[in-house]
Design an enzyme around this catalytic site. Structure first.
Site, short mmCIF file in Angstrom:
data_model
loop_
_atom_site.label_atom_id
_atom_site.label_comp_id
_atom_site.label_asym_id
_atom_site.label_seq_id
_atom_site.Cartn_x
_atom_site.Cartn_y
_atom_site.Cartn_z
N GLU A 124 0.83 -1.22 0.00
CA GLU A 124 0.00 0.00 0.00
C GLU A 124 0.86 1.26 0.00
O GLU A 124 1.75 1.40 0.85
CB GLU A 124 -0.93 0.01 1.22
CG GLU A 124 -1.90 1.18 1.23
CD GLU A 124 -2.88 1.12 2.38
OE1 GLU A 124 -3.35 2.18 2.82
OE2 GLU A 124 -3.18 0.01 2.85
N ASP A 145 4.99 -13.98 12.24
CA ASP A 145 3.59 -14.34 12.00
C ASP A 145 2.71 -13.11 12.21
O ASP A 145 2.27 -12.82 13.32
CB ASP A 145 3.18 -15.47 12.94
CG ASP A 145 1.80 -16.02 12.65
OD1 ASP A 145 1.06 -15.41 11.87
OD2 ASP A 145 1.46 -17.09 13.20
N LYS A 174 -6.70 -0.46 12.27
CA LYS A 174 -6.15 -0.94 11.00
C LYS A 174 -5.00 -0.06 10.57
O LYS A 174 -3.97 -0.54 10.06
CB LYS A 174 -7.24 -0.97 9.93
CG LYS A 174 -6.82 -1.63 8.61
CD LYS A 174 -6.27 -0.65 7.59
CE LYS A 174 -5.92 -1.33 6.28
NZ LYS A 174 -5.31 -0.40 5.31
N HIS A 225 -2.37 10.42 0.52
CA HIS A 225 -2.44 9.03 0.07
C HIS A 225 -2.63 8.94 -1.44
O HIS A 225 -1.96 8.17 -2.12
CB HIS A 225 -3.59 8.32 0.79
CG HIS A 225 -3.80 6.91 0.33
ND1 HIS A 225 -2.96 5.87 0.71
CD2 HIS A 225 -4.73 6.37 -0.48
CE1 HIS A 225 -3.38 4.75 0.15
NE2 HIS A 225 -4.45 5.02 -0.57
#
Length: 439
Positions: A93, A293, A277, A391
């Site tokens: 991203e 992980d 998030k 962004h």
């Protein structure tokens, strides 16, 4: 392959990377390799694609037919506990690496990030069913504590030699489950520099017959918990209003906007999900880059955010008595330096060397600091120009590539889309056609 990775002590003198963006990928790698004291073998891993050979990948998972690559970037400007750190991040991203780096640049004006962590304690759960007296069974298990710990530790002499091993037990009672009364014993295990899943699972299985003998019940599940609430990493940052100010807004105004945005996440789970998030946008790329992980880290983080019975923010933002903004984060961080892909994947080992981390706790603290920086970047954007401006400007490069731009065309198309605030593939195609028509 181990001989290719020489353990050479070094210290990155300065994590600031001026004009780094103007360099080509090859020039950036040469700069980083020099800064991190990498060997020729280590340098070669990034110079050519395919650092993970098919035969090595075939031994890592099942049914291997190839490998999948992600962009790997480096977050700059980070100063953590007074040490400059270059932080490799594997992520697809746009804007994540840039946002973390810029927030770290602001933070270092006030001393950077301060971090700490708990001991690397993991839980293994042993579920016992078919018991009529769950509270009596609990006391019986606790009475046999030393015997159970001794049995668990008999399975891993190496870990014991390193100072780790099973340190304690807990017993939780569920008297009225839909399947009848049950108890769940927790082994509390210091896993040292491992993530610890295999270690604690083996210990849980080894004590199962003993627990059945003690309780008279039947053991069902014997497995770790990914809610690693005894293995926490913490980070703190403090920024003055003067540091945060922009040409358009005062620092005081931005601080108030960040506090309002944080409060929204603290009280509303719908906002908290997106807020957290964004935090994991910073943490996950570090976890992926080091071969850890990321699913375990994600699971533990979100469960920890719900520990009070209400899903809420993983960070806290406050204003101190001087009016400065103070941000903190605390979350489970079950990461390791040994075992699994962390030791198998060549680029994971390279990432750890670039960060010059000596313990799993230190790696967890770095990841927490990056998560806090990422959260600060998102809140600052939301409190000022909005999240999309920065962004989408970076996303424009992706759109230019999708439209077929190559070489210098990529930057030319991206700049045009960003200037027009119109980042769409069809518009990128039009701009690309115009550029090519002029040549």
């Amino acid at each position: 392959m181990d001989s290719d990775f020489q353990e050479i002590a070094f210290m990155v003198a300065d994590s600031r990377l001026p004009n780094f963006r103007a360099l080509t990928p090859a020039q950036r790698w040469d700069f980083l390799a020099d800064a991190c004291g990498l060997t020729d073998a280590e340098r070669a891993l990034v110079r050519q694609p395919g650092a993970l050979p098919p035969q090595l990948a075939d031994g890592m998972i099942e049914n291997v037919f190839g490998t999948f690559e992600l962009p790997m970037g480096v977050a700059s400007n980070f100063q953590i506990n007074g040490r400059d750190v270059l932080i490799p991040m594997a992520v697809e991203e746009p804007s994540i690496v840039a946002a973390a780096s810029y927030m770290a640049k602001l933070a270092r004006e006030s001393g950077g990030f301060q971090t700490s962590s708990t001991l690397p304690l993991m839980r293994a759960q042993v579920q016992v069913v078919g018991i009529a007296d769950p509270y009596g069974a609990r006391i019986a298990v606790l009475q046999a504590r030393e015997q159970i710990i001794e049995r668990a530790n008999s399975r891993d002499k190496v870990l014991i030699g390193l100072g780790g091993g099973c340190k304690d037990i807990e017993v939780h009672v569920f008297p009225d489950s839909p399947r009848g009364a049950m108890i769940v014993m927790h082994l509390i295990v210091d896993v040292r520099d491992a993530m610890g899943a295999n270690t604690v699972n083996t210990m849980a299985e080894s004590v199962a017959p003993l627990v059945e003998e003690i309780t008279g019940g039947s053991v069902r599940l014997r497995i770790l918990s990914n809610l690693a609430d005894l293995r926490l990493a913490r980070a703190r940052v403090r920024l003055t209003a003067d540091t945060l100010k922009t040409k358009e807004r005062s620092g005081e105004e931005i601080i108030e906007g960040i506090l309002d945005a944080y409060t929204f996440a603290a009280i509303d789970p719908y906002r908290a999900a997106t807020h957290n998030k964004g935090i994991m946008n910073g943490i996950d790329p570090v976890i992926v880059a080091t071969g850890n992980d990321w699913r375990a880290v994600e699971a533990g983080a979100h469960a920890y955010a719900s520990r009070g019975g209400h899903y809420t923010s993983l960070t806290r933002w406050e204003k101190d008595t001087s009016g400065a903004l103070v941000g903190t984060i605390e979350l489970p961080m079950p990461v390791g330096l040994v075992g699994g892909a962390t030791k198998t994947h060549p680029l994971a080992r390279l990432a750890l060397k670039m960060m010059d981390v000596k313990t799993a706790q230190e790696l967890g603290e770095i990841a927490a600091a990056v998560g806090l920086a990422q959260n600060m970047g998102a809140l600052r954007a939301l409190a000022t120009e909005g999240i999309q401006r920065g962004h989408m400007a970076l996303h424009a490069r992706n759109i230019a590539l999708v439209a077929g731009a190559t070489g210098d065309e990529v930057d030319a198309v991206a700049k045009r889309l960003a200037a027009e605030h119109d980042v769409r593939t069809d518009r990128a195609l039009e701009v690309l056609q115009e550029l090519r028509a002029k040549r």
